[in-house]
Motif scaffolding. Sequence first.
Motif, PDB file in Angstrom:
ATOM      1  N   LYS A  65       0.822  -1.208   0.000  1.00  0.00           N
ATOM      2  CA  LYS A  65       0.000   0.000   0.000  1.00  0.00           C
ATOM      3  C   LYS A  65       0.857   1.259   0.000  1.00  0.00           C
ATOM      4  N   ILE A  66       1.925   1.237   0.767  1.00  0.00           N
ATOM      5  CA  ILE A  66       2.838   2.381   0.806  1.00  0.00           C
ATOM      6  C   ILE A  66       3.379   2.671  -0.590  1.00  0.00           C
ATOM      7  N   GLN A  67       3.744   1.633  -1.298  1.00  0.00           N
ATOM      8  CA  GLN A  67       4.289   1.795  -2.650  1.00  0.00           C
ATOM      9  C   GLN A  67       3.234   2.295  -3.632  1.00  0.00           C
ATOM     10  N   LYS A  68       2.020   1.772  -3.525  1.00  0.00           N
ATOM     11  CA  LYS A  68       0.952   2.166  -4.453  1.00  0.00           C
ATOM     12  C   LYS A  68       0.447   3.579  -4.209  1.00  0.00           C
ATOM     13  N   LEU A  69       0.648   4.077  -3.006  1.00  0.00           N
ATOM     14  CA  LEU A  69       0.118   5.398  -2.656  1.00  0.00           C
ATOM     15  C   LEU A  69       1.218   6.447  -2.465  1.00  0.00           C
ATOM     16  N   LYS A  70       2.355   6.209  -3.088  1.00  0.00           N
ATOM     17  CA  LYS A  70       3.506   7.113  -2.947  1.00  0.00           C
ATOM     18  C   LYS A  70       3.199   8.540  -3.388  1.00  0.00           C
ATOM     19  N   LYS A  71       2.288   8.699  -4.315  1.00  0.00           N
ATOM     20  CA  LYS A  71       2.006  10.042  -4.827  1.00  0.00           C
ATOM     21  C   LYS A  71       1.320  10.927  -3.779  1.00  0.00           C
ATOM     22  N   TYR A  72       0.751  10.306  -2.763  1.00  0.00           N
ATOM     23  CA  TYR A  72       0.125  11.074  -1.686  1.00  0.00           C
ATOM     24  C   TYR A  72       1.198  11.392  -0.638  1.00  0.00           C
ATOM     25  N   LYS A  73       1.792  12.549  -0.755  1.00  0.00           N
ATOM     26  CA  LYS A  73       2.946  12.901   0.072  1.00  0.00           C
ATOM     27  C   LYS A  73       2.597  13.136   1.536  1.00  0.00           C
ATOM     28  N   ASN A  74       1.320  13.385   1.821  1.00  0.00           N
ATOM     29  CA  ASN A  74       0.935  13.705   3.196  1.00  0.00           C
ATOM     30  C   ASN A  74       0.614  12.476   4.047  1.00  0.00           C
ATOM     31  N   ILE A  75       0.608  11.300   3.453  1.00  0.00           N
ATOM     32  CA  ILE A  75       0.253  10.103   4.215  1.00  0.00           C
ATOM     33  C   ILE A  75       1.323   9.791   5.257  1.00  0.00           C
ATOM     34  N   ILE A  76       0.851   9.430   6.443  1.00  0.00           N
ATOM     35  CA  ILE A  76       1.732   8.978   7.524  1.00  0.00           C
ATOM     36  C   ILE A  76       1.340   7.541   7.857  1.00  0.00           C
ATOM     37  N   TRP A  77       2.321   6.654   7.811  1.00  0.00           N
ATOM     38  CA  TRP A  77       2.052   5.228   8.009  1.00  0.00           C
ATOM     39  C   TRP A  77       2.490   4.767   9.393  1.00  0.00           C
ATOM     40  N   HIS A  78       1.571   4.114  10.081  1.00  0.00           N
ATOM     41  CA  HIS A  78       1.820   3.572  11.419  1.00  0.00           C
ATOM     42  C   HIS A  78       1.837   2.048  11.343  1.00  0.00           C
ATOM     43  N   PHE A  79       2.854   1.427  11.907  1.00  0.00           N
ATOM     44  CA  PHE A  79       2.816  -0.026  12.054  1.00  0.00           C
ATOM     45  C   PHE A  79       2.225  -0.308  13.426  1.00  0.00           C
ATOM     46  N   ILE A  80       1.125  -1.089  13.467  1.00  0.00           N
ATOM     47  CA  ILE A  80       0.419  -1.318  14.725  1.00  0.00           C
ATOM     48  C   ILE A  80       0.272  -2.799  15.057  1.00  0.00           C
ATOM     49  N   GLY A  81       0.991  -3.655  14.324  1.00  0.00           N
ATOM     50  CA  GLY A  81       0.925  -5.089  14.596  1.00  0.00           C
ATOM     51  C   GLY A  81       2.088  -5.556  15.448  1.00  0.00           C
ATOM     52  N   LYS A  82       2.086  -6.825  15.753  1.00  0.00           N
ATOM     53  CA  LYS A  82       3.182  -7.421  16.502  1.00  0.00           C
ATOM     54  C   LYS A  82       4.461  -7.332  15.681  1.00  0.00           C
ATOM     55  N   VAL A  83       5.532  -6.814  16.285  1.00  0.00           N
ATOM     56  CA  VAL A  83       6.799  -6.645  15.568  1.00  0.00           C
ATOM     57  C   VAL A  83       7.669  -7.881  15.744  1.00  0.00           C
ATOM     58  N   GLN A  84       7.990  -8.519  14.620  1.00  0.00           N
ATOM     59  CA  GLN A  84       8.915  -9.647  14.631  1.00  0.00           C
ATOM     60  C   GLN A  84      10.321  -9.129  14.350  1.00  0.00           C
ATOM     61  N   SER A  85      11.293  -9.734  14.986  1.00  0.00           N
ATOM     62  CA  SER A  85      12.685  -9.269  14.850  1.00  0.00           C
ATOM     63  C   SER A  85      13.132  -9.200  13.396  1.00  0.00           C
ATOM     64  N   ASN A  86      12.757 -10.202  12.613  1.00  0.00           N
ATOM     65  CA  ASN A  86      13.209 -10.255  11.222  1.00  0.00           C
ATOM     66  C   ASN A  86      12.477  -9.267  10.309  1.00  0.00           C
ATOM     67  N   LYS A  87      11.500  -8.539  10.869  1.00  0.00           N
ATOM     68  CA  LYS A  87      10.772  -7.547  10.075  1.00  0.00           C
ATOM     69  C   LYS A  87      11.125  -6.117  10.486  1.00  0.00           C
ATOM     70  N   THR A  88      12.026  -5.973  11.451  1.00  0.00           N
ATOM     71  CA  THR A  88      12.339  -4.624  11.939  1.00  0.00           C
ATOM     72  C   THR A  88      12.990  -3.746  10.871  1.00  0.00           C
ATOM     73  N   LYS A  89      13.807  -4.332  10.022  1.00  0.00           N
ATOM     74  CA  LYS A  89      14.502  -3.548   8.992  1.00  0.00           C
ATOM     75  C   LYS A  89      13.505  -2.928   8.013  1.00  0.00           C
ATOM     76  N   ILE A  90      12.572  -3.732   7.548  1.00  0.00           N
ATOM     77  CA  ILE A  90      11.609  -3.235   6.559  1.00  0.00           C
ATOM     78  C   ILE A  90      10.635  -2.253   7.194  1.00  0.00           C
ATOM     79  N   ILE A  91      10.329  -2.448   8.470  1.00  0.00           N
ATOM     80  CA  ILE A  91       9.472  -1.493   9.177  1.00  0.00           C
ATOM     81  C   ILE A  91      10.204  -0.167   9.348  1.00  0.00           C
TER      82      ILE A  91
END
Length: 229
Positions: A65-91
Amino acid sequence: MKKININIEIIKKKISTFLKKNNNPLKKVKIIAVSKNQDIDKIKLVISSGIYEFGENYVQEGIKKIQKLKKYKNIIWHFIGKVQSNKTKIIAENFDWCQTVDREKIAILLNKHRAKNLFPMNVLMQINISDEINKNGICIKNYKKLAKIISLMPNLNFRGIMIMPSIKEEIIKKNDSYRNGSVIFDELKKKYQSIDTLSLGTSFDIEKALFFQSNMIRIGRFIFTNKIS
């Protein structure tokens, strides 16, 4: 799908009415649209209603979704799920906020992977306020230690706490989860200058969360479905 726009107006009015009726000192309440499992067209409708902050629970879905909506410069993205160690880099590389930091390891990894050319990542410490076995978040007795660790991370901006109160009826009636969360928030504000956010309410408890000074509400069902009360 235009029901989404109507829902948002109802929610905004509900918040405004409650604050005025109760002489609530909150100056501003952020609405985070919980957009997990929602398609791009629905998210665009939310944007057209003036909401630009979105919460995602799943990393891969959120990245698409972040990639598809890049043209909307005002969007702020919150990660609100359980954080797994191996996903911290991409988050750390793609989200503006992480609301669910619940252990030292996650704070260290998010700080490590946050690029220096980006602003420090806004983070909330998730607290398991009712000490439920199956719920994410750090237990109350350990939150002070984790708060200190987060505050020392140069690539993280420690903004406050995130709480998911119990949905058990007997606990809800007592208001203990909400009251305790508000007390902890006030304590942290006195200790850390960067603290300004209490993310507490969801679709089912908006007014209760506002009463206990939540200034960030995470709403999914009442925005994206036809049922709102």
